[in-house]
Design a protein around this motif. Structure first.
Motif, PDB file in Angstrom:
ATOM      1  N   GLN A 635       6.556   8.911  -5.805  1.00  0.00           N
ATOM      2  CA  GLN A 635       5.126   8.675  -5.687  1.00  0.00           C
ATOM      3  C   GLN A 635       4.784   7.213  -5.957  1.00  0.00           C
ATOM      4  OE1 GLN A 635       2.732   9.480  -9.435  1.00  0.00           O
ATOM      5  NE2 GLN A 635       4.157  11.214  -9.488  1.00  0.00           N
ATOM      6  N   ASN A 636       3.639   6.789  -5.410  1.00  0.00           N
ATOM      7  CA  ASN A 636       3.099   5.446  -5.658  1.00  0.00           C
ATOM      8  C   ASN A 636       4.128   4.341  -5.412  1.00  0.00           C
ATOM      9  OD1 ASN A 636       0.294   5.802  -6.546  1.00  0.00           O
ATOM     10  ND2 ASN A 636       1.205   6.995  -8.194  1.00  0.00           N
ATOM     11  N   THR A 637       4.977   4.548  -4.410  1.00  0.00           N
ATOM     12  CA  THR A 637       6.039   3.592  -4.113  1.00  0.00           C
ATOM     13  C   THR A 637       6.098   3.347  -2.609  1.00  0.00           C
ATOM     14  OG1 THR A 637       7.318   4.412  -6.016  1.00  0.00           O
ATOM     15  CG2 THR A 637       8.506   3.072  -4.407  1.00  0.00           C
ATOM     16  N   PRO A 638       5.229   2.479  -2.083  1.00  0.00           N
ATOM     17  CA  PRO A 638       5.322   2.149  -0.659  1.00  0.00           C
ATOM     18  C   PRO A 638       6.650   1.469  -0.360  1.00  0.00           C
ATOM     19  CG  PRO A 638       3.810   0.658  -1.795  1.00  0.00           C
ATOM     20  CD  PRO A 638       4.162   1.738  -2.770  1.00  0.00           C
ATOM     21  N   ARG A 639       7.174   1.711   0.826  1.00  0.00           N
ATOM     22  CA  ARG A 639       8.451   1.101   1.188  1.00  0.00           C
ATOM     23  C   ARG A 639       8.302  -0.413   1.339  1.00  0.00           C
ATOM     24  NH1 ARG A 639      12.997   3.908   4.794  1.00  0.00           N
ATOM     25  NH2 ARG A 639      12.785   5.214   2.938  1.00  0.00           N
ATOM     26  N   PHE A 640       7.168  -0.856   1.868  1.00  0.00           N
ATOM     27  CA  PHE A 640       6.942  -2.282   2.082  1.00  0.00           C
ATOM     28  C   PHE A 640       5.663  -2.731   1.374  1.00  0.00           C
ATOM     29  CE2 PHE A 640       9.168  -0.803   5.895  1.00  0.00           C
ATOM     30  CZ  PHE A 640      10.270  -1.650   5.912  1.00  0.00           C
ATOM     31  N   THR A 641       5.725  -3.872   0.726  1.00  0.00           N
ATOM     32  CA  THR A 641       4.525  -4.570   0.256  1.00  0.00           C
ATOM     33  C   THR A 641       4.662  -6.029   0.689  1.00  0.00           C
ATOM     34  OG1 THR A 641       5.484  -5.154  -1.899  1.00  0.00           O
ATOM     35  CG2 THR A 641       4.284  -3.072  -1.755  1.00  0.00           C
ATOM     36  N   ALA A 642       3.545  -6.636   1.038  1.00  0.00           N
ATOM     37  CA  ALA A 642       3.575  -8.033   1.471  1.00  0.00           C
ATOM     38  C   ALA A 642       2.223  -8.669   1.204  1.00  0.00           C
ATOM     39  CB  ALA A 642       3.928  -8.142   2.955  1.00  0.00           C
ATOM     40  N   ALA A 643       2.232  -9.972   1.045  1.00  0.00           N
ATOM     41  CA  ALA A 643       0.990 -10.714   0.825  1.00  0.00           C
ATOM     42  C   ALA A 643       1.192 -12.144   1.284  1.00  0.00           C
ATOM     43  CB  ALA A 643       0.593 -10.683  -0.652  1.00  0.00           C
ATOM     44  N   ALA A 644       0.124 -12.760   1.734  1.00  0.00           N
ATOM     45  CA  ALA A 644       0.170 -14.163   2.139  1.00  0.00           C
ATOM     46  C   ALA A 644      -1.206 -14.774   1.964  1.00  0.00           C
ATOM     47  CB  ALA A 644       0.624 -14.298   3.594  1.00  0.00           C
ATOM     48  N   TYR A 669       2.323   5.593   1.466  1.00  0.00           N
ATOM     49  CA  TYR A 669       2.856   6.072   0.193  1.00  0.00           C
ATOM     50  C   TYR A 669       2.235   7.422  -0.144  1.00  0.00           C
ATOM     51  CZ  TYR A 669      -1.482   3.985  -1.696  1.00  0.00           C
ATOM     52  OH  TYR A 669      -2.794   3.634  -1.930  1.00  0.00           O
ATOM     53  N   THR A 670       2.936   8.184  -0.970  1.00  0.00           N
ATOM     54  CA  THR A 670       2.457   9.488  -1.401  1.00  0.00           C
ATOM     55  C   THR A 670       1.911   9.374  -2.823  1.00  0.00           C
ATOM     56  OG1 THR A 670       4.593  10.163  -2.310  1.00  0.00           O
ATOM     57  CG2 THR A 670       4.195  10.636   0.012  1.00  0.00           C
ATOM     58  N   LEU A 671       1.016  10.286  -3.167  1.00  0.00           N
ATOM     59  CA  LEU A 671       0.404  10.267  -4.491  1.00  0.00           C
ATOM     60  C   LEU A 671       1.112  11.183  -5.478  1.00  0.00           C
ATOM     61  CD1 LEU A 671      -3.380  10.192  -3.525  1.00  0.00           C
ATOM     62  CD2 LEU A 671      -1.853   8.288  -4.028  1.00  0.00           C
ATOM     63  N   PHE A 672       1.960  12.070  -4.967  1.00  0.00           N
ATOM     64  CA  PHE A 672       2.732  12.971  -5.817  1.00  0.00           C
ATOM     65  C   PHE A 672       4.141  13.106  -5.257  1.00  0.00           C
ATOM     66  CE2 PHE A 672      -1.698  14.275  -6.323  1.00  0.00           C
ATOM     67  CZ  PHE A 672      -1.840  14.232  -7.693  1.00  0.00           C
ATOM     68  N   GLU A 673       5.046  13.707  -6.048  1.00  0.00           N
ATOM     69  CA  GLU A 673       6.425  13.886  -5.583  1.00  0.00           C
ATOM     70  C   GLU A 673       6.510  14.842  -4.401  1.00  0.00           C
ATOM     71  OE1 GLU A 673       6.861  11.781  -9.202  1.00  0.00           O
ATOM     72  OE2 GLU A 673       5.685  13.574  -8.787  1.00  0.00           O
TER      73      GLU A 673
END
Length: 748
Positions: A635-644, A669-673
């Motif tokens: 949970q709460n773990t997106p595969r990709f994060t990015a910022a610019a 991303y998911t909010l639960f398992e």
């Protein structure tokens, strides 16, 4: 199709911002005459290209020299870019999730590299530790810190424990406030913005003698809601917070520094009730609202969160190489709140609740700073108690379940971490920690007939079955090592490899139902992680480009996962699984370009692959654990994060104006398992922009901040209680809509 379109749009927005970085290749690099002092290096470095000075290893050093993946953001930068609170760090740190907990205004949910703790119930320890000036904050309530009186924030990824007071399995966030100094100084800042936002912040530092200074900072945050409670007429997602810090600093000699500091935050914002995502048949009382920020919750609008603390820090130079440091602190907090799970005027699924906690910590450190050897040895003690109670009201059955209890924790630890310069280029660092936690858990759970129990105001409620009633003790101890090797082939280039273990002690589930899960009285076991990391930190192109790269792999075992599910008897069963084992691996990239004093650019990218290899749980009251790893996700773990982002500056009207556009991207991303399509969030991008004018003498600042310019709707939390008895209560909580804020600041 919606997910694909959103992702493509996000990539295009990100690409537009990244395209600005190569365009910054022209200009004059900063000169030695503009180099900042160590005290101002964090803020100045973001504009001049100098090294950022941090204290991640309990000593001042360049961030390049630290063989740990970490991100550092100055308080000035956060203020200039309109950051409301520390959750804005997730926009600047790869593989980090910081959100306000569902149903709350000031409770923090933190995940780093897939490791964290979503459940903010008392008794659970966070996976990512929060420190205020080296003082560990044991509870998530009141941990959403506003940005004021802060020098910088350091975000350390991976397990920590050989350097910091409390072992943390997923990383640490260090909130470092400003020292007072020996000069009269002050600041007043006022902001007005969307939804009738009005913020007022004031700071002052006064020298009393040549060796003694006192200071204070006060902040008042007020804002109307993003939505409305259609049942009561109250604001939804409003803000009503007052916070203050006071301190006194005594430095009779260069070798002695003593600081007494106190802080208090009172949050009286209305509770966030969320919004219904699905209906309940054709009943109009359960229909979703037109705006995601509106609700029909009927439980009430009373909410109060108090968090406060007092700390005494002393640093004593014993010699040119030895320093003794002591950190004593006491913190406490109290929360009175309500959660309306069904989001209707009916008491279909309501929860009135209160939490209360206190903690005392004592840390002793001996720091050594030699020419070839540097390190720290420390002792740590924690004495804490967290308690609370809540009713689970199932109105359609005229039934209530009261849950109450407490967890007492005593923790003892010894730790050490030392670095040896084998040669001028090769450095080896090793650390070891021993932790022993003693915990006592008390849980009481009972059925009542009626709406609410006597504890929450219904004296006529008829007591029924006692579902849980126990007190139990458990002790946990663990040795966690860490080792790293750094090779610096030239100045401002560090290649490193590290390995370390993390540990979070077990405990007792305050919601545990001994009727459905009799083993709850035994508590749950510790979780552990073994983490490997390869990284590079360096400055290039005459120190106009700074680049950090890190790749990591972790084996995560016995993860503590809270499961709450409806049951056939009309109640909600809760249990904590120690979820077998999982593999987590990924990469992180952070870049900062400063080709001239008129232009700078930043970019970050994070990739996390987290997969359960084994997830043992009990299904439908069974007594034999079943492996459901193929049906569970992180949970709460997106595969990709990015910022610019980039900042362009120019002289204007006797001062300097700077403009900063920013785009951040998070994948699905998911909010639960357990994946829940009605709740899980598609990938999205947020676009922000800020403009700041600062007078030539630095005394005045005028700013305009725009956040979520595209007015994106994105879920940051939710609950999932389907079924007729629960009113098919699937509800979501959302991040802020588009806002604009104007700021005027005076410094003296």
């Amino acid at each position: 199709m919606r997910r694909t379109t959103t992702t493509v749009r996000s990539i295009l927005l990100l690409g537009s911002a990244l395209a600005a970085i190569p365009a910054a290749a022209q200009g004059t690099p900063p000169t030695a005459e503009t180099a900042p002092t160590p005290q101002t290096a964090t803020a100045a470095s973001e504009e001049t290209g100098e090294n950022i000075v941090v204290t991640a290893r309990r000593r001042e050093e360049s961030v390049i020299d630290v063989p740990i993946a970490m991100s550092v953001v100055s308080g000035d930068l956060l203020e200039k870019q309109g950051a409301v609170d520390i959750t804005a760090l997730q926009d600047k740190t790869p593989n980090l999730t910081l959100q306000i907990a569902r149903g709350s205004n000031s409770t923090l949910i933190a995940f780093s590299r897939g490791v964290g703790q979503q459940d903010p119930l008392w008794g659970f320890e966070p996976g990512v530790g929060l420190y205020i000036d080296d003082v560990y904050v044991a509870r998530p309530q009141g941990a959403v810190l506003d940005i004021f009186d802060v020098e910088r924030v350091e975000v350390l990824r991976g397990p920590q424990g050989t350097l910091y007071g409390r072992n943390t399995i997923g990383g640490a966030i260090k909130y470092v406030t400003k020292r007072l100094g020996h000069d009269v100084s002050g600041m007043v800042r006022g902001s007005y913005g969307s939804y009738n936002q009005f913020d007022l912040v004031g700071q002052i530092a006064l020298p009393i003698t040549d060796t003694l200074s006192i200071g204070a900072a006060v902040a008042r945050y007020k804002r109307d809601g993003f939505g409305t409670n259609l049942t009561t007429g109250a604001d939804q997602y409003d803000k009503d917070v007052i916070a203050a810090r006071v301190s006194a600093e005594w430095a009779p000699t260069d070798a002695i520094f003593v600081r007494l500091a106190g802080d208090r935050t009172l949050d009286k914002s209305n509770p966030r009730h969320g919004t219904r995502l699905v209906g309940n048949g054709g009943d109009p009382r359960y229909a979703p609202t037109a705006s995601v920020y509106d609700t029909r919750a009927g439980i009430g609008d009373s909410n109060r969160v108090l968090a406060q603390g007092l700390s005494l820090t002393g640093e004593f130079g014993l010699s040119d190489t030895l320093t003794f440091k002591t950190i004593s602190a006491y913190r406490d907090g109290k929360t009175n709140t309500v959660i309306d799970f069904d989001n209707t005027a009916l008491p279909t699924l309501d929860v009135p609740a209160y939490y209360e906690d206190w903690q005392f910590t004592q840390e002793l450190q001996l720091l050594y700073q030699g020419s070839r050897v540097q390190g720290v040895f420390g002792l740590y003690y924690l004495d804490a108690r967290a308690s609370g109670a809540f009713d689970t009201v199932v109105g359609l059955l005229n039934a209530t379940t009261l849950t109450s209890g407490s967890v007492k924790t005593k923790s003892y630890a010894a730790f050490g971490d030392f670095s040896v310069d084998v040669t001028d280029q090769l450095k080896v660092s090793a650390g070891l920690r021993y932790t022993k936690d003693d915990k006592t858990g008390t849980v009481f759970r009972r059925n009542y007939t009626g709406i609410r129990s006597p504890r929450f105001g219904n004296a006529a409620a008829v007591p029924g079955l006692i579902r849980t009633d126990y007190t139990n003790d458990r002790s946990f101890d663990q040795v966690t090592p860490r080792i790293s090797i750094s090779y610096e082939p030239r100045r401002d280039l560090n290649l490193y490899a590290s390995w370390g273990k993390g540990f979070k002690s077990g405990g007792f589930d305050m919601r545990g139902d001994a009727v459905f899960t009799p083993t709850t009285v035994n508590g749950y076991d510790p979780e552990k992680i073994s983490s490997y990391e390869l990284g590079m930190k360096g400055a290039f192109l005459d120190r106009t480009l700074f680049l950090n790269l890190a790749g990591y792999y972790s084996r995560y075992t016995d993860q503590q996962v809270t499961i709450q599910v409806p049951n056939v008897a009309g109640g909600i069963a809760s249990f904590v699984d120690n979820a077998g084992k999982a593999d987590i691996y990924g990469v992180e990239i952070e870049a900062r370009a400063v080709p001239s004093r008129w232009f700078s650019a930043q970019a970050s990218f994070g990739y996390t692959h987290a997969k359960y290899l084994e997830f043992l749980t009990f299904i439908n009251g069974g007594t034999t654990p079943v492996d459901v790893a193929g049906q569970r996700v992180f949970q709460n773990t997106p595969r990709f994060t990015a910022a610019a982002s980039f900042t362009a500056s120019a002289d204007l009207a006797g001062g300097t104006i700077s403009i900063t556009p920013e785009v951040t991207l998070r994948s699905d991303y998911t909010l639960f398992e357990i994946p829940t399509p009605a709740l899980d969030q598609d990938g999205y991008a947020l676009v922000n922009a800020s403009a700041n004018w600062i007078s030539g003498d630095g005394h005045y600042r005028v700013a305009m901040n725009l956040r979520n310019i595209a007015d994106q709707r994105y879920r940051v939390g939710g609950y999932n209680f389907p079924g007729a008895v629960f009113g098919n209560s699937i509800i979501g909580y959302y991040g802020p809509p588009r806002t604009a804020t104007a700021t005027f600041e005076v410094r003296f």
